[in-house]
Design a protein around this motif. Structure first.
Motif, short mmCIF file in Angstrom:
data_model
loop_
_atom_site.label_atom_id
_atom_site.label_comp_id
_atom_site.label_asym_id
_atom_site.label_seq_id
_atom_site.Cartn_x
_atom_site.Cartn_y
_atom_site.Cartn_z
N THR A 275 0.87 -1.31 -0.02
CA THR A 275 0.13 -0.11 0.06
C THR A 275 0.88 1.26 0.01
O THR A 275 0.62 2.28 -0.76
CB THR A 275 -0.83 -0.18 1.24
OG1 THR A 275 -1.78 -1.01 1.16
CG2 THR A 275 -2.00 1.17 1.14
N GLN A 276 1.79 1.32 0.84
CA GLN A 276 2.67 2.39 0.77
C GLN A 276 3.43 2.64 -0.63
O GLN A 276 3.74 3.73 -0.91
CB GLN A 276 3.84 2.17 2.17
CG GLN A 276 2.98 1.94 3.34
CD GLN A 276 4.10 1.28 4.48
OE1 GLN A 276 5.36 1.35 4.16
NE2 GLN A 276 3.65 0.39 5.18
N TRP A 277 3.90 1.53 -1.14
CA TRP A 277 4.83 1.66 -2.44
C TRP A 277 3.94 2.13 -3.40
O TRP A 277 4.47 2.88 -4.29
CB TRP A 277 5.32 0.18 -2.67
CG TRP A 277 6.32 -0.35 -1.58
CD1 TRP A 277 7.03 0.51 -0.60
CD2 TRP A 277 6.86 -1.53 -1.37
NE1 TRP A 277 7.89 -0.10 0.08
CE2 TRP A 277 7.81 -1.27 -0.18
CE3 TRP A 277 6.82 -2.76 -2.20
CZ2 TRP A 277 8.58 -2.60 0.00
CZ3 TRP A 277 7.56 -3.84 -1.74
CH2 TRP A 277 8.26 -3.76 -0.68
N GLN A 278 2.56 1.76 -3.65
CA GLN A 278 1.68 1.96 -4.37
C GLN A 278 1.63 3.48 -4.32
O GLN A 278 1.39 4.43 -5.23
CB GLN A 278 0.30 1.33 -4.37
CG GLN A 278 -0.64 1.95 -5.41
CD GLN A 278 -0.23 1.69 -6.85
OE1 GLN A 278 0.26 0.31 -7.02
NE2 GLN A 278 -0.35 2.70 -7.51
N PHE A 279 1.35 4.11 -3.02
CA PHE A 279 1.22 5.55 -2.87
C PHE A 279 2.31 6.22 -3.40
O PHE A 279 2.22 7.36 -3.76
CB PHE A 279 1.04 5.71 -1.28
CG PHE A 279 0.77 7.23 -0.94
CD1 PHE A 279 -0.82 7.66 -1.07
CD2 PHE A 279 1.56 8.02 -0.19
CE1 PHE A 279 -1.03 8.91 -0.77
CE2 PHE A 279 1.42 9.13 -0.01
CZ PHE A 279 0.23 9.89 -0.10
N CYS A 280 3.58 5.73 -2.99
CA CYS A 280 4.81 6.50 -3.51
C CYS A 280 4.63 6.39 -5.03
O CYS A 280 5.10 7.61 -5.56
CB CYS A 280 6.13 5.63 -2.95
SG CYS A 280 6.50 6.08 -1.26
N LEU A 300 1.62 13.87 3.84
CA LEU A 300 1.10 13.44 2.62
C LEU A 300 0.02 11.99 2.92
O LEU A 300 -0.86 12.01 2.66
CB LEU A 300 1.74 13.27 1.44
CG LEU A 300 2.35 14.72 0.90
CD1 LEU A 300 3.17 14.37 -0.20
CD2 LEU A 300 1.16 15.30 0.26
N TYR A 301 0.90 11.01 3.41
CA TYR A 301 0.18 9.78 3.55
C TYR A 301 -1.01 9.92 4.51
O TYR A 301 -1.74 9.28 4.63
CB TYR A 301 1.30 8.86 4.15
CG TYR A 301 0.85 7.42 3.79
CD1 TYR A 301 0.81 6.69 2.98
CD2 TYR A 301 0.37 6.51 5.21
CE1 TYR A 301 0.45 5.22 2.45
CE2 TYR A 301 -0.01 5.00 5.00
CZ TYR A 301 0.14 4.41 3.84
OH TYR A 301 -0.30 3.30 3.55
N LYS A 302 -0.64 10.70 5.85
CA LYS A 302 -1.58 10.85 6.79
C LYS A 302 -3.15 11.53 6.23
O LYS A 302 -4.03 11.13 6.68
CB LYS A 302 -1.08 11.77 8.04
CG LYS A 302 -1.96 11.80 9.23
CD LYS A 302 -1.39 12.64 10.33
CE LYS A 302 -2.23 12.81 11.50
NZ LYS A 302 -1.39 13.42 12.29
N ALA A 303 -2.64 12.63 5.38
CA ALA A 303 -3.81 13.16 4.77
C ALA A 303 -4.74 12.10 3.79
O ALA A 303 -5.95 12.45 4.02
CB ALA A 303 -3.30 14.22 3.95
#
Length: 420
Positions: A275-280, A300-303
């Motif tokens: 999930t984190q990598w896709q967001f990046c 940005l991830y928290k938002a």
């Protein structure tokens, strides 16, 4: 370096003094080095990225994880230029790992904590039962930082052990015997600590280090044995319906349950690496040139996910998203060139008795690089410093050997001209 893991502030002050002194004495040599200018370009790109960041304050603070270490790397590669220095530095790096693991044992099995006065002096806190709970973190603020530190210490200690053992076979002096015993104790301590961190990355790196040394020493039987053991554990972890269920009765659940992620089955989707990598990746596509700014992933991830997360568990993806593709590729190119030159030097140039020690630095930094493919270690001062010191040691020896070879070549040409 000897006191850095246990007394970070004093270790950092000492390194800062060294940095200032080298830059004062060797400034002309430093600015004439074209390779250093490549690192300066990376620094400028980081500054541009910070100026254009979504959260500028976070980005400017994030520069502290890079720019001082660029300066330290440039300074130390001038100081470390002889293979014999690598052996001395290895001892400075591995000796603190013994008390670090001892403190970790107390943390896990005796619920040790740090008195407030001692915490304010040393700059770290010993949390009972570890961070997260049940996983050894010792003097570090998270278990993964301890894991990569012990993986590096284990790799260097194994190199010293093999180097000492080769000498001991030919000359069985009492000094060599006691040195072997001390190194054996450090190795046993580091392995125990690595197991208790429950870090799958660190377990894999320790195995890779072991296999690398076995290949270097030409021990094919050991390579086969270790590969067989690793395959058996992986089989039990990921193929229970193909005979792995029977293997799980023999292999401790601590290993196969952690590797297969069954130890923590109910993890939220937002905490998963994919999930984190896709967001990046989405961030990279939106701002590919200069990124969103250092340390901007967290807000940005928290938002987006309503979850605070310190980093995306991949240094390359984090840098690409935060500083842009150009800066990331240039930094990777600098590091990659140093490693390739180091491997070529080991193959082409005779090192005599120091070859194994130089090889240990290549393996240790390689482990650090692999660890950062699925995690980020730059946020711990000690681990970040050790990584840059390993790289500076490799580059310093490579350039020293290349310079010596060039001088010898020119002298040989001059002698031939005179003879003719």
């Amino acid at each position: 370096m000897l006191i850095l893991p246990l007394f970070p502030a004093m270790g950092a002050i000492g390194l800062f003094v060294v940095l200032i002194r080298v830059w004062q004495c060797r400034f002309e040599q430093i600015i004439k080095n074209h390779f250093n200018w490549c690192l300066a370009i990376v620094a400028v790109l980081f500054l541009i990225s910070s100026a254009l960041a979504e959260y500028p304050q976070e980005a400017w603070l994030g520069l502290a994880n890079f720019l001082p270490f660029f300066l330290l790397f440039i300074a130390l590669k001038i100081l470390i230029q002889h293979p014999r220095q690598l052996r001395q530095l290895s001892w400075c790096l591995i000796l603190p790992s013994l008390p670090v693991v001892m403190l970790g044992f107390g943390q896990i099995f005796a619920a040790w904590d740090t008195p407030p006065l001692l915490e304010s002096i040393l700059g770290w806190q010993l949390e009972p039962q570890g961070i997260p709970e049940g996983r050894m973190s010792s003097v570090f603020n998270y278990t993964n930082f301890l894991a990569i530190y012990l993986a590096i210490a284990f790799t260097l200690a194994l190199g010293l052990w093999l180097d000492t053992w080769r000498t001991w076979r030919n000359q069985r002096s009492s000094t060599q015997t006691w040195t072997l015993l001390l190194l054996s104790l450090i190795l046993l301590s580091d392995i125990s600590g690595l197991i208790l961190t429950s870090s799958r990355n660190a377990w894999g790196l320790a195995l890779i280090s072991f296999l690398a040394y076995a290949l270097y020493m030409g021990w094919g039987w050991l390579v086969g044995g270790v590969a067989g053991l690793a395959s058996t554990i992986l089989w039990a972890s990921f193929a229970p319906h193909l005979g792995g269920e029977q293997l799980r009765k023999v292999i401790p659940a601590f290993f196969w349950a952690r590797l297969s992620d069954q130890m923590y089955p109910d993890r939220p989707v937002e905490t998963l690496r994919l999930t984190q990598w896709q967001f990046c990746w989405d961030l990279i596509k939106e701002r590919p040139l200069f990124g969103w700014g250092l340390r901007n992933f967290t807000p940005l991830y928290k938002a987006k996910m309503n979850l605070w997360l310190g980093h995306p568990h991949s240094l390359i993806l984090m840098l690409s998203a935060e500083t842009g593709i150009i800066a990331t590729l240039l930094l990777l190119g600098i590091v990659g060139k140093i490693m390739i030159q180091g491997m070529l030097l080991l193959i082409k140039k005779p090192f005599n008795s120091s070859g194994l020690i130089f090889f240990s630095y290549l393996v240790a930094f390689g482990c650090c690089t692999l660890f950062n493919l699925s995690d980020v270690t730059i946020f711990d001062l000690r681990v970040n410093t050790i990584g840059w010191i390993l790289l500076s040691a490799i580059d310093g020896v490579v350039r020293s050997k290349s310079t010596t070879s060039s001088i010898v070549k020119h002298q040989d040409i001059d002698l031939r001209k005179r003879a003719s």
